[in-house]
Design a protein around this motif. Sequence first.
Motif, PDB file in Angstrom:
ATOM      1  N   GLY A   1       0.037  -2.534  -0.865  1.00  0.00           N
ATOM      2  CA  GLY A   1       1.386  -2.702  -1.330  1.00  0.00           C
ATOM      3  C   GLY A   1       2.369  -2.512  -0.193  1.00  0.00           C
ATOM      4  N   VAL A   2       3.619  -2.701  -0.520  1.00  0.00           N
ATOM      5  CA  VAL A   2       4.712  -2.567   0.442  1.00  0.00           C
ATOM      6  C   VAL A   2       5.757  -1.626  -0.152  1.00  0.00           C
ATOM      7  CG1 VAL A   2       6.554  -3.810   1.653  1.00  0.00           C
ATOM      8  CG2 VAL A   2       4.319  -4.872   1.368  1.00  0.00           C
ATOM      9  N   SER A   3       6.365  -0.809   0.701  1.00  0.00           N
ATOM     10  CA  SER A   3       7.427   0.096   0.279  1.00  0.00           C
ATOM     11  C   SER A   3       8.379   0.286   1.448  1.00  0.00           C
ATOM     12  CB  SER A   3       6.848   1.435  -0.167  1.00  0.00           C
ATOM     13  OG  SER A   3       7.836   2.238  -0.771  1.00  0.00           O
ATOM     14  N   GLN A  16      13.120   1.249   6.733  1.00  0.00           N
ATOM     15  CA  GLN A  16      12.015   0.575   7.403  1.00  0.00           C
ATOM     16  C   GLN A  16      10.954   0.215   6.368  1.00  0.00           C
ATOM     17  OE1 GLN A  16      11.439  -0.226  10.735  1.00  0.00           O
ATOM     18  NE2 GLN A  16       9.585  -1.215   9.953  1.00  0.00           N
ATOM     19  N   ARG A  17      10.539  -1.031   6.362  1.00  0.00           N
ATOM     20  CA  ARG A  17       9.478  -1.479   5.468  1.00  0.00           C
ATOM     21  C   ARG A  17       8.136  -1.028   6.022  1.00  0.00           C
ATOM     22  NH1 ARG A  17       9.144  -7.120   2.446  1.00  0.00           N
ATOM     23  NH2 ARG A  17      10.803  -6.004   1.422  1.00  0.00           N
ATOM     24  N   VAL A  18       7.273  -0.509   5.145  1.00  0.00           N
ATOM     25  CA  VAL A  18       5.945  -0.050   5.538  1.00  0.00           C
ATOM     26  C   VAL A  18       4.908  -0.650   4.596  1.00  0.00           C
ATOM     27  CG1 VAL A  18       6.717   2.118   6.580  1.00  0.00           C
ATOM     28  CG2 VAL A  18       6.144   2.063   4.146  1.00  0.00           C
ATOM     29  N   THR A  19       3.672  -0.710   5.085  1.00  0.00           N
ATOM     30  CA  THR A  19       2.548  -1.181   4.289  1.00  0.00           C
ATOM     31  C   THR A  19       1.774   0.027   3.801  1.00  0.00           C
ATOM     32  OG1 THR A  19       2.414  -3.143   5.680  1.00  0.00           O
ATOM     33  CG2 THR A  19       0.511  -2.667   4.295  1.00  0.00           C
ATOM     34  N   LEU A  20       1.465   0.043   2.510  1.00  0.00           N
ATOM     35  CA  LEU A  20       0.779   1.174   1.905  1.00  0.00           C
ATOM     36  C   LEU A  20      -0.716   0.943   1.835  1.00  0.00           C
ATOM     37  CD1 LEU A  20       3.210   1.783  -1.078  1.00  0.00           C
ATOM     38  CD2 LEU A  20       3.184   2.946   1.129  1.00  0.00           C
ATOM     39  N   GLY A  21      -1.467   2.020   2.043  1.00  0.00           N
ATOM     40  CA  GLY A  21      -2.916   1.987   1.923  1.00  0.00           C
ATOM     41  C   GLY A  21      -3.349   2.750   0.688  1.00  0.00           C
ATOM     42  N   ILE A  22      -4.394   3.549   0.847  1.00  0.00           N
ATOM     43  CA  ILE A  22      -4.972   4.248  -0.294  1.00  0.00           C
ATOM     44  C   ILE A  22      -4.111   5.426  -0.728  1.00  0.00           C
ATOM     45  CG2 ILE A  22      -7.325   3.567   0.297  1.00  0.00           C
ATOM     46  CD1 ILE A  22      -7.739   6.389   1.415  1.00  0.00           C
ATOM     47  N   ARG A  23      -4.319   5.826  -1.991  1.00  0.00           N
ATOM     48  CA  ARG A  23      -3.621   6.982  -2.567  1.00  0.00           C
ATOM     49  C   ARG A  23      -4.651   8.073  -2.805  1.00  0.00           C
ATOM     50  NH1 ARG A  23       0.998   7.691  -6.485  1.00  0.00           N
ATOM     51  NH2 ARG A  23       1.509   5.584  -5.855  1.00  0.00           N
ATOM     52  N   THR A  31      -0.261   2.194   6.318  1.00  0.00           N
ATOM     53  CA  THR A  31      -1.145   1.463   7.226  1.00  0.00           C
ATOM     54  C   THR A  31      -0.406   0.545   8.177  1.00  0.00           C
ATOM     55  OG1 THR A  31      -1.474  -0.289   5.593  1.00  0.00           O
ATOM     56  CG2 THR A  31      -3.060   1.535   5.581  1.00  0.00           C
ATOM     57  N   GLY A  32       0.889   0.392   8.029  1.00  0.00           N
ATOM     58  CA  GLY A  32       1.639  -0.457   8.936  1.00  0.00           C
ATOM     59  C   GLY A  32       3.128  -0.246   8.809  1.00  0.00           C
ATOM     60  N   GLY A  33       3.850  -0.629   9.862  1.00  0.00           N
ATOM     61  CA  GLY A  33       5.302  -0.552   9.843  1.00  0.00           C
ATOM     62  C   GLY A  33       5.894   0.588  10.657  1.00  0.00           C
TER      63      GLY A  33
END
Length: 86
Positions: A1-3, A16-23, A31-33
């Motif tokens: 996802g993205v947040s 800043q937009r970031v990429t989400l990984g596991i919860r 995982t990114g951004g």
Amino acid sequence: GVSNVYVIENGKARQQRVTLGIRLGNLRELTGGLKGDEILAAGNLALLATGVPVKIAQASGIDKQKRMADPAPGGERAGSGRGGRP
């Protein structure tokens, strides 16, 4: 996802937009951004927007190396963008 998160640069918040990984429980992997050395806002997120002045406060608790950013006194909300809470 993205947040979105708020990065603190030169005393101001920047969305800043970031990429989400596991919860894992209430923790979320990013995982990114981000480069990895940024200071991120951890409180009063509803009051932040890009350009809002913030002050850096020393965190209390177990990890005193981490720093938190809160809107500076008298800082006005500069826009309608809100950071997501991963």
